[in-house]
Scaffold this active site. Structure first.
Site, short mmCIF file in Angstrom:
data_model
loop_
_atom_site.label_atom_id
_atom_site.label_comp_id
_atom_site.label_asym_id
_atom_site.label_seq_id
_atom_site.Cartn_x
_atom_site.Cartn_y
_atom_site.Cartn_z
N GLU A 29 1.57 44.43 1.55
CA GLU A 29 2.69 43.47 1.47
C GLU A 29 2.73 42.87 0.07
OE1 GLU A 29 1.67 40.48 4.36
OE2 GLU A 29 1.30 42.00 5.90
N CYS B 280 25.30 6.95 -25.94
CA CYS B 280 24.85 8.05 -26.81
C CYS B 280 25.72 9.28 -26.52
CB CYS B 280 23.38 8.37 -26.52
SG CYS B 280 22.82 9.91 -27.30
N ARG C 4 -0.96 24.40 4.15
CA ARG C 4 -2.30 24.95 4.36
C ARG C 4 -3.38 23.89 4.12
NH1 ARG C 4 -6.06 27.25 0.90
NH2 ARG C 4 -7.57 28.56 2.00
N ASP D 122 4.14 34.16 -4.55
CA ASP D 122 3.48 33.03 -5.18
C ASP D 122 4.21 31.75 -4.80
OD1 ASP D 122 1.64 31.72 -6.63
OD2 ASP D 122 2.52 32.17 -8.59
N TYR E 228 8.80 33.58 3.82
CA TYR E 228 8.49 34.91 4.33
C TYR E 228 7.25 34.77 5.19
CZ TYR E 228 11.91 37.21 1.41
OH TYR E 228 13.09 37.63 0.86
N CYS F 139 16.60 8.42 -31.23
CA CYS F 139 17.28 9.56 -30.62
C CYS F 139 17.82 10.50 -31.70
CB CYS F 139 18.42 9.03 -29.75
SG CYS F 139 19.52 10.32 -29.16
N CYS G 12 21.95 10.05 -31.55
CA CYS G 12 22.67 8.83 -31.92
C CYS G 12 21.85 7.87 -32.77
CB CYS G 12 23.19 8.12 -30.68
SG CYS G 12 21.87 7.34 -29.73
N LYS H 137 2.52 40.01 -2.54
CA LYS H 137 1.86 38.71 -2.49
C LYS H 137 2.77 37.69 -3.17
CE LYS H 137 -2.45 36.27 -3.26
NZ LYS H 137 -1.96 35.10 -3.99
N LYS I 225 -4.22 41.99 -7.43
CA LYS I 225 -3.35 41.26 -8.34
C LYS I 225 -2.70 42.17 -9.40
CE LYS I 225 -3.37 36.95 -8.07
NZ LYS I 225 -4.37 35.95 -8.25
N CYS J 10 16.44 8.01 -24.54
CA CYS J 10 17.30 7.28 -25.45
C CYS J 10 18.00 6.25 -24.57
CB CYS J 10 18.32 8.24 -26.05
SG CYS J 10 19.78 7.42 -26.70
N TYR K 68 0.84 -1.20 0.00
CA TYR K 68 0.00 0.00 0.00
C TYR K 68 0.88 1.25 0.00
CZ TYR K 68 -3.58 3.35 1.41
OH TYR K 68 -4.42 4.42 1.46
N ASP K 69 1.88 1.23 0.87
CA ASP K 69 2.78 2.39 0.98
C ASP K 69 3.53 2.64 -0.32
OD1 ASP K 69 2.05 2.91 3.49
OD2 ASP K 69 3.80 1.98 4.46
N LEU L 295 -7.78 34.46 0.20
CA LEU L 295 -8.07 35.89 -0.01
C LEU L 295 -8.95 36.09 -1.23
CD1 LEU L 295 -4.47 37.37 0.45
CD2 LEU L 295 -6.40 37.70 2.00
S1 IVH Z 1 -2.49 36.74 4.18
C1 IVH Z 1 -6.37 35.79 5.98
N1 IVH Z 1 -0.29 37.70 3.13
O1 IVH Z 1 -2.02 34.11 -0.76
C2 IVH Z 1 -5.10 36.15 5.34
N2 IVH Z 1 -1.25 35.78 2.14
O2 IVH Z 1 -4.77 33.92 -1.79
C3 IVH Z 1 -4.66 35.15 4.34
N3 IVH Z 1 -0.01 34.88 0.24
O3 IVH Z 1 -3.06 31.33 1.10
C4 IVH Z 1 -3.30 35.22 3.89
N4 IVH Z 1 1.62 36.38 0.27
O4 IVH Z 1 -0.59 31.52 0.46
C5 IVH Z 1 -1.24 36.75 3.06
N5 IVH Z 1 1.66 38.65 2.31
C6 IVH Z 1 0.72 37.70 2.25
C7 IVH Z 1 0.76 36.69 1.27
C8 IVH Z 1 -0.26 35.74 1.25
C9 IVH Z 1 1.14 35.30 -0.33
C10 IVH Z 1 -0.80 33.74 -0.20
C11 IVH Z 1 -1.14 32.75 0.88
C12 IVH Z 1 -2.63 32.63 0.87
C13 IVH Z 1 -2.97 33.11 -0.49
C14 IVH Z 1 -4.37 33.65 -0.50
#
Ligand code: IVH
Length: 667
Positions: free
Chosen positions: A111, A430, A134, A115, A223, A407, A410, A113, A313, A425, A33-34, A80
């Site tokens: 702040e 090669c 999360r 990714d 961060y 390939c 080669c 945002k 955004k 390949c 299973y694992d 968010l």
């Molecule tokens: S605050 C209730 N701060 O964006 C507050 N989120 O779309 C929720 N994220 O799940 C998050 N930078 O993964 C916050 N400076 C920032 C962020 C941030 C990136 C991400 C975070 C969150 C997602 C929400």
């Protein structure tokens, strides 16, 4: 193919779960299973877009013996809402002030945002106890061991404001920078592993590793931007939260700023949009948060997102262009990577004319054909990607592309193994593969043979002088000097560099061999544990997995490498040619306590006081008997008394016995 395999595994695992839990009549062993679960986790890490909602990895409390335990967040991790343009952010501000009955401009914290991947770190009395992803916001996965490998995550908080909080749940984003991402993908391409589409996927995949040594080898960063549950400290605003996190030793984004009113929010957004190009990591917008925590509470939250914050955004960096051709590149392990050549297009300041298509699955999934008009996207400095085909622009003259059955270098047959994304390949000789193996062997972090660069390697392989890495050590001055455009003096220099490399350290030698999953970090871990190559070569999978950080993926790959007659033969020839296989240099590896003063107090469970002292001294540290302001660490056992109290007063870093063992690599 991979998508289909994921579906198969999900169905199988769910079937066996039912037999196990509901019918109490399992058909397969836990080990079996694992094994399937691991295959699924590995595939899902590489192709997060194929994760099925019914996948057992997404389930809370699934039968996951040694995969990832579920962790329930004390407070939900919300997501968010998005503002996609100026109107929407203005509307957010107006709505927020309306709800609060506030006509004056509001104070916000803005702040970047990031990714990446959201995580929660639970600190109890200053110690990192649990770290989780999360997940669905309510329950995530326990990734504590992997999070501990991130250098910017403190294992213990610094004392600030008169101590550490009793409890502090920290939220932050785990990211991988552009440079690190590009390096990782290049390595993966050379190793014949599928590349990650973007830094976000790479960060997520790196964190969800069964082998924490693999996570450790990926330079992840974090961060911190918020908190969940907390006690034992007083916080009144988001700005205060960020300052406190910083004071406790957590990494926060220096670009965060406090602003007043919507106009300043717009200015901050514009500034970040301009800064975006200069940052070493990807941001996809800004997050705007009402500063006051009491106003936040007053505003409250909806099911999934707070009313006191929003993501504003950036517009996507996308353009359209045409695919002129698709070609296959051959990597070190023979993997064929399809690359699209495109009509050059400027995507927010950068000319883009090539994009990797990763593998055949990706081509099929996106249905990219030669001649197609496509949307390309740039995520910062990283390799551009094809987002989608503009089907409405099809003329019918586009040509489908399939990776070649032979390939392109080669001419040998290429195959695709079941469960693998890559087509390879299979000719180990090669020239494309041989060249890649030798480039890697001679490269900087590996044997570091000065002068043996790609151009010379190409010549050596093409003239037949070098067929494998051992042949390098048979080269003569005449042979080298006889090559095109090679001066006598340069030939001498190369020969000297080759000779010098015979004395390279064993960890670098192991890395130079190019074993799958054995990067620089893993090589060091293995050599530190096994000391010499013979012992490593005869280690079983279990022996390997007994080493801290080493999991099934690395273990299997190492066993397979040494099981090959061909590899053993090359190793033997290297030895005969005088490549010394010296154990790792002590300095810089086990001298991690250099100049550090430690105090041991209370009863330790696994070490006697004498042993603890010897171990400390062997690693360059000094074991003192009393606590002073010069003490760096105090290791606290059971029934510790006044020394521990004094250490607390002086703000000295406290470690449990387990943490001490981990810190110095005993576990
Ligand atoms: S605050 C209730 N701060 O964006 C507050 N989120 O779309 C929720 N994220 O799940 C998050 N930078 O993964 C916050 N400076 C920032 C962020 C941030 C990136 C991400 C975070 C969150 C997602 C929400």
């Amino acid at each position: 193919m991979s998508q289909q395999r994921i579906k198969e595994l999900v169905d199988e695992l769910n079937y066996h779960n039912h037999r196990y839990y509901v019918l109490d009549d399992p058909e397969i062993s836990d080990a079996e299973y694992d094994r399937r679960m691991r295959e699924l986790v590995a595939l899902e890490n590489t192709y997060p877009e194929f994760i099925l909602p019914e996948s057992p990895t997404q389930r809370v409390g699934g039968r996951r013996s040694d995969v990832f335990e579920p962790v329930t967040h004390a407070l939900h991790m919300l997501s968010l809402d998005n503002a996609l343009n100026e109107d929407e952010i203005v509307e957010f501000d107006a709505r927020t002030r309306r709800t609060l009955g506030n006509s004056k401009p509001l104070e916000y914290v803005c702040e970047p945002k990031l990714d990446g991947l959201a995580v929660e770190l639970v600190y109890a009395n200053g110690f990192l106890t649990v770290a989780s992803t999360r997940g669905d916001g309510i329950t995530g996965e326990n990734v504590t061991q992997n999070i501990r490998t991130i250098k910017s995550v403190p294992i213990k908080l610094l004392s600030a404001k008169g101590g550490v909080p009793e409890r502090l749940d920290v939220r932050g984003e785990v990211i991988l920078g552009y440079k690190e991402f590009a390096k990782l993908n290049q390595e993966r391409e050379e190793n014949g592993e599928p590349t990650f589409a973007n830094p976000r996927n790479a960060a997520a995949g790196s964190l969800r590793q069964l082998d924490s040594a693999i996570t450790a080898s990926r330079p992840l960063d974090i961060y911190c931007y918020g908190i969940g549950q907390f006690s034992g400290i007083n916080l009144t605003s988001q700005w205060d939260v960020l300052q406190s996190l910083r004071a406790f030793g957590l990494k926060t984004n220096p670009l965060a700023d406090k602003v007043v009113g919507i106009e300043q929010v717009k200015t901050y957004h514009q500034e970040m949009l301009e800064r975006r190009e200069t940052l070493s990591y990807d941001i996809d917008g800004i997050v705007v948060k009402v500063n006051s925590l009491s106003l936040q509470q007053q505003l409250g939250s909806k099911t999934k997102s707070p009313r006191w914050a929003i993501a504003y955004k950036f517009p996507a960096r996308q353009e359209t262009t045409q695919v002129l051709d698709i070609i296959a590149q051959v990597g070190r392990t023979g993997t064929l990577t399809p690359v699209a050549r495109m009509r050059s297009v400027n995507v927010s300041g950068v000319d883009v004319s090539r994009a990797t298509l990763h593998n055949q699955d990706e081509i099929d999934r996106k249905d990219v054909r030669i001649g197609d008009w496509v949307v390309v996207q740039r995520a910062g400095d990283v390799i551009p990607e094809i987002v989608k085909v503009i089907f409405s622009k099809r003329t019918g003259r586009e040509k489908k592309y399939t990776l070649p059955a032979t390939c392109p270098v080669c001419g040998s047959e290429t195959i695709r193994l079941a469960g693998e994304a890559a087509q390879r390949c299979i000719n180990l000789a090669c020239p494309a593969q041989v060249k890649e193996r030798i480039y890697h062997f001679a490269s900087k972090g590996a044997m570091d043979i000065d002068g043996l660069g790609t151009r010379l390697v190409d010549q050596l392989v093409e003239t037949g002088l070098v067929k494998d890495v051992a042949d390098i050590y048979d080269l003569t001055l005449e042979q080298l000097a006889g090559l095109d455009r090679m001066a006598h003096k340069s030939a001498e220099n190369v020969l000297n560099a080759i000779n010098k490399s015979k004395k390279q350290t064993l960890d670098r030698f192991l890395f130079a061999l190019g074993i799958r999953f054995v990067g620089e970090h893993v090589a060091r871990v293995l050599i530190r544990a096994f000391k010499n190559l013979d012992r490593l070569a005869s280690a079983s999978k279990e022996d390997l997995m007994a080493v801290h950080e080493i999991g099934p993926q690395v273990a299997e790959s190492v066993v397979d490498f040494f099981a090959s007659d061909e590899n053993r033969h090359v190793l033997q020839r290297l030895k005969q040619r005088g490549v010394e296989m010296k154990p790792i240099e002590e300095k810089g590896t086990s001298k991690i306590l250099e100049n550090k003063t430690l105090v041991f107090t209370g009863t330790l469970q696994t070490l006697s006081r004498k042993e603890a002292q010897t171990i400390t001294e062997e690693r360059g540290g000094h074991a003192a008997s009393s606590v002073s302001k010069n003490t760096d660490y105090i290791v606290v056992g059971e029934n510790a008394g006044s020394k521990a109290t004094k250490a607390t007063e002086l703000g000295i870093t406290k470690l449990t016995e387990t943490e001490f063992r981990k810190m110095i690599g005993l576990d």
